[in-house]
Design a protein around this motif. Structure first.
Motif, PDB file in Angstrom:
ATOM      1  N   LEU A 107      33.790  41.504  24.790  1.00 29.10           N
ATOM      2  CA  LEU A 107      33.773  40.746  26.037  1.00 29.10           C
ATOM      3  C   LEU A 107      32.683  41.317  26.926  1.00 29.10           C
ATOM      4  O   LEU A 107      32.573  42.540  27.075  1.00 29.10           O
ATOM      5  N   THR A 108      31.887  40.458  27.501  1.00 24.30           N
ATOM      6  CA  THR A 108      30.868  40.920  28.440  1.00 24.30           C
ATOM      7  C   THR A 108      31.530  41.225  29.786  1.00 24.30           C
ATOM      8  O   THR A 108      32.685  40.854  30.035  1.00 24.30           O
ATOM      9  N   CYS A 109      30.776  41.892  30.645  1.00 27.55           N
ATOM     10  CA  CYS A 109      31.303  42.177  31.991  1.00 27.55           C
ATOM     11  C   CYS A 109      31.572  40.893  32.751  1.00 27.55           C
ATOM     12  O   CYS A 109      32.519  40.813  33.541  1.00 27.55           O
ATOM     13  N   LEU A 110      30.757  39.869  32.514  1.00 29.72           N
ATOM     14  CA  LEU A 110      30.999  38.568  33.138  1.00 29.72           C
ATOM     15  C   LEU A 110      32.352  38.015  32.712  1.00 29.72           C
ATOM     16  O   LEU A 110      33.122  37.501  33.540  1.00 29.72           O
ATOM     17  N   GLU A 111      32.660  38.121  31.433  1.00 30.82           N
ATOM     18  CA  GLU A 111      33.937  37.603  30.932  1.00 30.82           C
ATOM     19  C   GLU A 111      35.116  38.427  31.448  1.00 30.82           C
ATOM     20  O   GLU A 111      36.194  37.874  31.718  1.00 30.82           O
ATOM     21  N   THR A 166      38.703  43.938  42.977  1.00 29.73           N
ATOM     22  CA  THR A 166      37.940  44.604  41.922  1.00 29.73           C
ATOM     23  C   THR A 166      37.078  45.728  42.496  1.00 29.73           C
ATOM     24  O   THR A 166      37.024  46.841  41.950  1.00 29.73           O
ATOM     25  N   LEU A 167      36.392  45.453  43.604  1.00 36.00           N
ATOM     26  CA  LEU A 167      35.563  46.479  44.249  1.00 36.00           C
ATOM     27  C   LEU A 167      36.413  47.645  44.749  1.00 36.00           C
ATOM     28  O   LEU A 167      36.029  48.816  44.612  1.00 36.00           O
ATOM     29  N   ALA A 168      37.583  47.318  45.310  1.00 31.79           N
ATOM     30  CA  ALA A 168      38.461  48.382  45.803  1.00 31.79           C
ATOM     31  C   ALA A 168      38.908  49.283  44.662  1.00 31.79           C
ATOM     32  O   ALA A 168      38.984  50.507  44.815  1.00 31.79           O
ATOM     33  N   ALA A 169      39.206  48.691  43.493  1.00 28.88           N
ATOM     34  CA  ALA A 169      39.620  49.488  42.337  1.00 28.88           C
ATOM     35  C   ALA A 169      38.473  50.354  41.825  1.00 28.88           C
ATOM     36  O   ALA A 169      38.673  51.509  41.430  1.00 28.88           O
ATOM     37  N   LEU A 170      37.263  49.805  41.823  1.00 29.33           N
ATOM     38  CA  LEU A 170      36.118  50.577  41.351  1.00 29.33           C
ATOM     39  C   LEU A 170      35.827  51.767  42.268  1.00 29.33           C
ATOM     40  O   LEU A 170      35.449  52.845  41.798  1.00 29.33           O
ATOM     41  N   PHE A 171      36.011  51.588  43.557  1.00 28.01           N
ATOM     42  CA  PHE A 171      35.704  52.648  44.513  1.00 28.01           C
ATOM     43  C   PHE A 171      36.868  53.618  44.721  1.00 28.01           C
ATOM     44  O   PHE A 171      36.705  54.616  45.431  1.00 28.01           O
ATOM     45  N   SER A 252      30.667  42.789  42.591  1.00 29.71           N
ATOM     46  CA  SER A 252      31.654  43.332  41.650  1.00 29.71           C
ATOM     47  C   SER A 252      31.149  43.227  40.213  1.00 29.71           C
ATOM     48  O   SER A 252      31.359  44.147  39.407  1.00 29.71           O
ATOM     49  N   LEU A 253      30.450  42.149  39.886  1.00 33.56           N
ATOM     50  CA  LEU A 253      29.888  41.993  38.539  1.00 33.56           C
ATOM     51  C   LEU A 253      28.806  43.033  38.275  1.00 33.56           C
ATOM     52  O   LEU A 253      28.770  43.660  37.206  1.00 33.56           O
ATOM     53  N   ILE A 254      27.930  43.264  39.242  1.00 36.49           N
ATOM     54  CA  ILE A 254      26.845  44.239  39.076  1.00 36.49           C
ATOM     55  C   ILE A 254      27.397  45.651  38.883  1.00 36.49           C
ATOM     56  O   ILE A 254      26.968  46.394  37.993  1.00 36.49           O
ATOM     57  N   LEU A 255      28.371  46.030  39.713  1.00 37.39           N
ATOM     58  CA  LEU A 255      28.925  47.388  39.618  1.00 37.39           C
ATOM     59  C   LEU A 255      29.690  47.586  38.314  1.00 37.39           C
ATOM     60  O   LEU A 255      29.618  48.657  37.703  1.00 37.39           O
ATOM     61  N   LEU A 256      30.428  46.566  37.876  1.00 38.47           N
ATOM     62  CA  LEU A 256      31.153  46.688  36.615  1.00 38.47           C
ATOM     63  C   LEU A 256      30.172  46.776  35.457  1.00 38.47           C
ATOM     64  O   LEU A 256      30.380  47.560  34.519  1.00 38.47           O
ATOM     65  N   ALA A 257      29.095  46.010  35.504  1.00 38.34           N
ATOM     66  CA  ALA A 257      28.077  46.051  34.441  1.00 38.34           C
ATOM     67  C   ALA A 257      27.404  47.423  34.371  1.00 38.34           C
ATOM     68  O   ALA A 257      27.014  47.884  33.288  1.00 38.34           O
ATOM     69  N   ARG A 258      27.279  48.085  35.506  1.00 40.78           N
ATOM     70  CA  ARG A 258      26.667  49.424  35.543  1.00 40.78           C
ATOM     71  C   ARG A 258      27.662  50.529  35.209  1.00 40.78           C
ATOM     72  O   ARG A 258      27.263  51.691  35.110  1.00 40.78           O
TER      73      ARG A 258
END
Length: 264
Positions: A107-111, A166-171, A252-258
């Protein structure tokens, strides 16, 4: 005989559906809390305001106060659950080290972002419908002025708050951190968006501050679609809501992809 690697095209539909089903099964385990809890909370708010507004004779424009209030309670339930569904799911996967396994599947980050957002959207719309029915039983039904516009604002709001979750979970390095973001960012943004009051009830000096809150335009547009009442220009509000949704979803897509802070 060696077979060629399987190709999925631009979208792995089967993997996306499987990921969405996984998230919905997780939500189903707590169905009584995630769906009926917001309906009970909104019903209690409505009963409190019915008892405290002198037999319900307080009005906002051509609307009774309860008719003004109900769209805000419905959308608040949708937005809050969208944040929790995406944010808490990703946080749980992150802290339990399941996220590393998920990132290894085709699955890609987009998916992945689509799976979290779409599952959150389905759950939040179900919650919104449940809250709507509960409020209709208490305060009487409110027929929407525009179903298409109503669904558009509900979907855009879910995208905004799912992306923010999603951003809150990443941070967030731990549960306390994401809970703090919900308490000190999400809840003030909701409560200061016109959920419980019209813009005219706020002192003029603070009206400009409220207009800086994108959730104000989201709430105002949703209320306009349901009741025909609005405090801001609908076209301007829709433009701000769409721009906010695109900005948060893209970030959120950019940060998850990175792979930003994907390890707990």
């Amino acid at each position: 005989m060696i077979q060629a690697p399987r190709t999925y095209g631009w979208l792995n539909g089967l993997g996306l559906i499987t990921m969405i089903r996984r998230e919905l099964v997780r939500e189903w385990r707590f169905f009584q809390y995630t769906v009926f809890g917001p309906a009970l909370q909104a019903s209690l708010f409505t009963l409190i305001f019915l008892l405290s507004t002198d037999r319900g004779d307080l009005s906002v424009g051509a609307l009774s106060f309860i008719e003004f209030l109900c769209p805000g309670l419905v959308l608040s339930a949708i937005l809050q659950r969208s944040f929790e569904s995406a944010g808490y799911s990703l946080m749980d996967d992150k802290l339990s080290d399941r996220l590393q396994d998920i990132l290894g599947i085709p699955l890609t980050c987009l998916e992945l972002i689509l799976a979290y957002c779409l599952s959150g959207l389905l759950v939040s719309l179900a919650i919104g419908a449940t809250v709507w029915i509960a409020l209709a039983l208490i305060a009487g039904p409110v027929a929407p002025q525009s179903i298409i516009l109503l669904l558009s604002y509900a979907i855009l709001g879910s995208v905004i708050f799912s992306s923010f979750g999603t951003l809150a979970a990443l941070f967030s390095p731990k549960w306390d951190s994401i809970a703090g973001k919900e308490t000190f960012i999400l809840m003030p943004a909701l409560f200061l968006s016109g959920t419980f009051f019209p813009l005219s009830a706020v002192p003029e000096a603070f009206q400009g501050i409220l207009r800086l809150n994108p959730v104000f335009y989201l709430m105002d547009g949703f209320r306009y679609a349901m009741t025909g009442y609005n405090d801001a220009d609908p076209a301007l509000g829709m433009g701000i809501v769409v721009a906010t949704a695109l900005a948060l979803w893209s970030l959120s897509l950019i940060l998850l992809a990175r792979g930003y802070k994907l390890k707990a």
